[in-house]
Design a protein around this motif. Structure first.
Motif, PDB file in Angstrom:
ATOM      1  N   VAL A   1       0.856  -1.180   0.000  1.00 12.32           N
ATOM      2  CA  VAL A   1       0.000   0.000   0.000  1.00 12.32           C
ATOM      3  C   VAL A   1       0.897   1.237   0.000  1.00 12.32           C
ATOM      4  CG1 VAL A   1      -1.866   1.231   1.153  1.00 12.32           C
ATOM      5  CG2 VAL A   1      -1.720  -1.253   1.329  1.00 12.32           C
ATOM      6  N   GLY A   2       0.719   2.119  -0.973  1.00 16.16           N
ATOM      7  CA  GLY A   2       1.524   3.332  -1.014  1.00 16.16           C
ATOM      8  C   GLY A   2       1.409   4.106   0.278  1.00 16.16           C
ATOM      9  N   THR A   3       2.542   4.635   0.766  1.00 14.84           N
ATOM     10  CA  THR A   3       2.542   5.308   2.061  1.00 14.84           C
ATOM     11  C   THR A   3       1.523   6.437   2.116  1.00 14.84           C
ATOM     12  OG1 THR A   3       4.858   4.732   2.440  1.00 14.84           O
ATOM     13  CG2 THR A   3       3.982   6.570   3.710  1.00 14.84           C
ATOM     14  N   ALA A   4       1.400   7.222   1.058  1.00 13.68           N
ATOM     15  CA  ALA A   4       0.429   8.321   1.049  1.00 13.68           C
ATOM     16  C   ALA A   4      -0.999   7.803   1.216  1.00 13.68           C
ATOM     17  CB  ALA A   4       0.555   9.126  -0.236  1.00 13.68           C
ATOM     18  N   LEU A   5      -1.271   6.587   0.722  1.00 14.07           N
ATOM     19  CA  LEU A   5      -2.614   6.016   0.821  1.00 14.07           C
ATOM     20  C   LEU A   5      -2.931   5.520   2.226  1.00 14.07           C
ATOM     21  CD1 LEU A   5      -2.732   3.971  -2.511  1.00 14.07           C
ATOM     22  CD2 LEU A   5      -3.740   6.218  -2.051  1.00 14.07           C
ATOM     23  N   GLU A   6      -1.917   5.431   3.086  1.00 12.47           N
ATOM     24  CA  GLU A   6      -2.133   4.937   4.448  1.00 12.47           C
ATOM     25  C   GLU A   6      -2.705   6.022   5.359  1.00 12.47           C
ATOM     26  OE1 GLU A   6      -1.292   1.629   5.328  1.00 12.47           O
ATOM     27  OE2 GLU A   6       0.719   1.181   4.557  1.00 12.47           O
ATOM     28  N   ASP A   7      -2.896   7.235   4.824  1.00 12.00           N
ATOM     29  CA  ASP A   7      -3.581   8.296   5.565  1.00 12.00           C
ATOM     30  C   ASP A   7      -5.086   8.075   5.419  1.00 12.00           C
ATOM     31  OD1 ASP A   7      -4.306  10.590   6.890  1.00 12.00           O
ATOM     32  OD2 ASP A   7      -3.879  11.927   5.202  1.00 12.00           O
ATOM     33  N   VAL A   8      -5.596   7.103   6.162  1.00 12.47           N
ATOM     34  CA  VAL A   8      -6.971   6.638   5.974  1.00 12.47           C
ATOM     35  C   VAL A   8      -7.988   7.741   6.263  1.00 12.47           C
ATOM     36  CG1 VAL A   8      -8.683   4.932   6.714  1.00 12.47           C
ATOM     37  CG2 VAL A   8      -6.275   4.288   6.539  1.00 12.47           C
ATOM     38  N   ASN A   9      -7.727   8.574   7.272  1.00 14.23           N
ATOM     39  CA  ASN A   9      -8.694   9.618   7.615  1.00 14.23           C
ATOM     40  C   ASN A   9      -8.478  10.911   6.828  1.00 14.23           C
ATOM     41  OD1 ASN A   9      -6.433  10.731   8.824  1.00 14.23           O
ATOM     42  ND2 ASN A   9      -7.086  10.262  10.913  1.00 14.23           N
TER      43      ASN A   9
ATOM     44  N   LEU B   1       0.013  10.922   8.911  1.00 14.66           N
ATOM     45  CA  LEU B   1       0.114   9.466   8.792  1.00 14.66           C
ATOM     46  C   LEU B   1       0.169   8.770  10.146  1.00 14.66           C
ATOM     47  CD1 LEU B   1       2.764   9.402   5.938  1.00 14.66           C
ATOM     48  CD2 LEU B   1       0.442   8.519   5.744  1.00 14.66           C
ATOM     49  N   ALA B   2       0.611   9.485  11.165  1.00 12.52           N
ATOM     50  CA  ALA B   2       0.873   8.844  12.453  1.00 12.52           C
ATOM     51  C   ALA B   2      -0.379   8.603  13.279  1.00 12.52           C
ATOM     52  CB  ALA B   2       1.871   9.680  13.260  1.00 12.52           C
ATOM     53  N   ASN B   3      -1.516   9.209  12.920  1.00  8.76           N
ATOM     54  CA  ASN B   3      -2.716   8.995  13.734  1.00  8.76           C
ATOM     55  C   ASN B   3      -3.713   8.046  13.080  1.00  8.76           C
ATOM     56  OD1 ASN B   3      -3.892  10.553  11.738  1.00  8.76           O
ATOM     57  ND2 ASN B   3      -4.562  12.213  13.095  1.00  8.76           N
ATOM     58  N   ASP B   4      -3.239   7.275  12.078  1.00  5.15           N
ATOM     59  CA  ASP B   4      -4.075   6.247  11.456  1.00  5.15           C
ATOM     60  C   ASP B   4      -3.617   4.883  11.955  1.00  5.15           C
ATOM     61  OD1 ASP B   4      -5.707   7.686   9.099  1.00  5.15           O
ATOM     62  OD2 ASP B   4      -3.712   8.576   9.223  1.00  5.15           O
ATOM     63  N   ASP B   5      -4.417   4.279  12.810  1.00  4.35           N
ATOM     64  CA  ASP B   5      -4.076   2.991  13.405  1.00  4.35           C
ATOM     65  C   ASP B   5      -5.347   2.151  13.428  1.00  4.35           C
ATOM     66  OD1 ASP B   5      -3.065   0.861  14.802  1.00  4.35           O
ATOM     67  OD2 ASP B   5      -2.846   1.909  16.708  1.00  4.35           O
ATOM     68  N   SER B   6      -5.647   1.496  12.310  1.00  4.30           N
ATOM     69  CA  SER B   6      -6.932   0.816  12.126  1.00  4.30           C
ATOM     70  C   SER B   6      -7.190  -0.266  13.158  1.00  4.30           C
ATOM     71  CB  SER B   6      -7.016   0.212  10.715  1.00  4.30           C
ATOM     72  OG  SER B   6      -6.972   1.221   9.732  1.00  4.30           O
TER      73      SER B   6
END
Length: 505
Positions: A314-322, A327-332
């Motif tokens: 998964v591309g790092t930029a896409l891991e910003d789910v919200n 990026l650091a506050n997305d922890d599904s």
């Protein structure tokens, strides 16, 4: 006035040093074997290597190290005095214990190995790209001293930046010898007074195949982390500090004020005015948030999002789910590891790289088996059958991906029609476990009207810990002998099998 300054000094110490040095926890993770460019170590019996320089500084029990020693008996030692010396091999104590013969070490699968027969190898190397490299130590096919035909293969992985420690037990067989067969997987500090072992992996004779364990210190650092993608590769970026304010004080974000220095935060002077587009002047940079009677360090970091830090596809930029730029506050899965550093984003024991697939020819459509708008790699119930993916591990080996009970080629966790039977689903709703988490005893509130004839407790990796059978209904079991961690419970009622999950404190 003196009390005021003592309080401020304590606050500064907590802000920069961390809350505790001994709050390691251990969790099960999907099995992952790393292949790194590697260097070989001599396979001498009961031997400690010369000093090996790490490719990055590593924090272990609150101290930063840049050198390690690797023992041919299966551990990484942070004591420089161990270099080129003999390695302990005999032990019977469980950890933690001040008399344990090895200290300040990562115990991959510490046992009395005999590497001098030339059959096995020990290598170390680097995997990945800074600042998310991994230092990998690989023991392959090493014999036990008293059982030369029985082998042990495992890896120890040190993560840059996050200071996480992984142990991947590839194939750890059992040597029946009373002394030489004892093995332990865990951590121990410099005095031996603090330590932690993986569940059912403390000192003893046990086997393990394709299981992974992660040791980390959730909450060790008190800083709030704000990680942004670097749009122009110069290490600088604008930060919307209101994102941090909302996370720190959801009910009153406007009550948070930001400052560039701790002194300014303490004196309420020189507040940052442009909070919606603050431009960092170093990478990383620490600023301070003040409000609600606290001062909180905020670490601003700009990273190259062209790097797939967790190598999950998964591309790092896409891991910003919200989609809030941090990026650091997305922890599904709420495991303390942000998605951009987590190779199992939803914590369902299926690697993200396995779940992050596209449906049909439309490359923009990420697979969502149950059409609930949550893609499989972020969904812990992929088929929407009400049974969490990790509970569809019907063969109990810790890997739901290889369970296909109707042999139609589709794993059970992706097939709604294959779950607990109708009767089991109904029973599942009539039995509750309490207290959960628990310290000493696990009770069963059984409203089904049927007797629980068998209870089996499994570690999260699928290994059987204890089993209780009775001709009369069982209402509770003692778990005081278990180590802290996550466990599964299998109940047998008539011809039905029910699976539950509990936490031992």
């Amino acid at each position: 006035m003196i009390k005021k300054y003592l309080f401020l000094i304590l606050l500064i110490l907590l802000s920069f040093k961390g809350i505790s040095q001994n709050n390691y926890s251990v969790t099960s993770i999907p099995f992952t074997q790393y292949l790194a460019s590697s260097s070989s170590l001599p396979t001498l019996d009961d031997h400690c290597s010369s000093l090996i320089t790490l490719p990055f500084n590593f924090d272990f029990y609150g101290i930063n190290y840049n050198q390690v020693v690797i023992s041919t008996n299966g551990y990484i030692d942070f004591r420089t005095t161990s270099a080129n010396g003999s390695s302990p091999f005999a032990f019977s104590q469980t950890i933690p214990n001040v008399t344990f013969p090895v200290k300040n070490s990562i115990l991959g699968a510490f046992s009395d190995l005999n590497n001098s027969n030339g059959e096995g190898t020990i290598t170390y190397g680097i995997y990945g790209t800074a600042p998310y490299r991994k230092f990998v130590v690989y023991f392959y096919n090493n014999s036990f001293f008293a059982c030369t035909a029985i082998k042990s293969s495992f890896q120890m992985i040190l993560h840059e930046t996050s200071n996480i420690i992984d142990v991947q037990l590839i194939d750890k067989q059992t040597c029946p010898s009373t002394g030489s067969g004892k093995t332990v997987t865990g951590l121990i500090n410099l005095s031996g007074s603090e330590g932690i072992a993986a569940p059912a992996r403390n000192t003893g004779t046990w086997t393990a195949f394709h299981e992974g364990w992660r040791f980390s210190r959730t909450g060790y650092y008190t800083n709030y982390s704000f990680v942004r993608c670097d749009d122009n590769a110069d290490g600088f970026q604008t930060f919307n500090l209101n994102v941090a304010a909302t996370d720190l004080s959801p009910s009153n974000p406007s009550g948070i004020t930001f400052y560039e220095t701790f002194t300014d935060a303490q004196n309420n002077s020189n507040a940052i005015s442009n909070t919606t587009a603050y431009y960092n002047f170093s990478n990383s940079q620490t600023i301070y948030a003040s409000g609600n009677g606290m001062i909180k360090p905020i670490t601003l970091t700009v990273i190259d999002c062209a790097l797939d830090a967790d190598t999950d596809g998964v591309g790092t930029a896409l891991e910003d789910v919200n989609n809030d730029t941090n990026l650091a506050n997305d922890d599904s899965d709420l495991d303390g590891l942000p998605n951009y550093l987590d190779n199992d984003d939803d914590g369902d024991l299926i690697l993200t790289s396995v779940e992050y697939v596209f449906s049909g020819k439309n490359v923009t459509a990420i697979l969502d088996t149950d059409n609930d708008t949550i893609p499989n790699y972020l969904d812990n119930d992929d088929d929407g059958d009400g049974v969490l993916t990790f509970r569809e591990d019907y063969n109990g080996d810790g890997n739901p991906a290889n369970d296909d009970t109707n042999a139609n080629g589709t794993p059970d966790y992706l097939e709604m029609g294959v779950a607990l039977g109708v009767e089991s689903n109904q029973l599942d709703k009539t039995i509750q476990l309490f207290p959960n988490p628990t310290l000493d005893e696990l009770n069963f509130d059984n409203q089904s009207g049927k007797s629980i004839s068998s209870i089996s407790v499994y570690a999260i990796n699928g290994s059987l810990i204890k089993e209780i059978k009775s001709s009369e209904s069982i209402h509770s079991i003692s778990v005081s002998d278990l180590q802290s961690g996550i466990y599964f419970v299998k109940l047998v009622i008539n011809d039905s099998t029910l699976n539950y999950k509990f936490i031992k404190k």
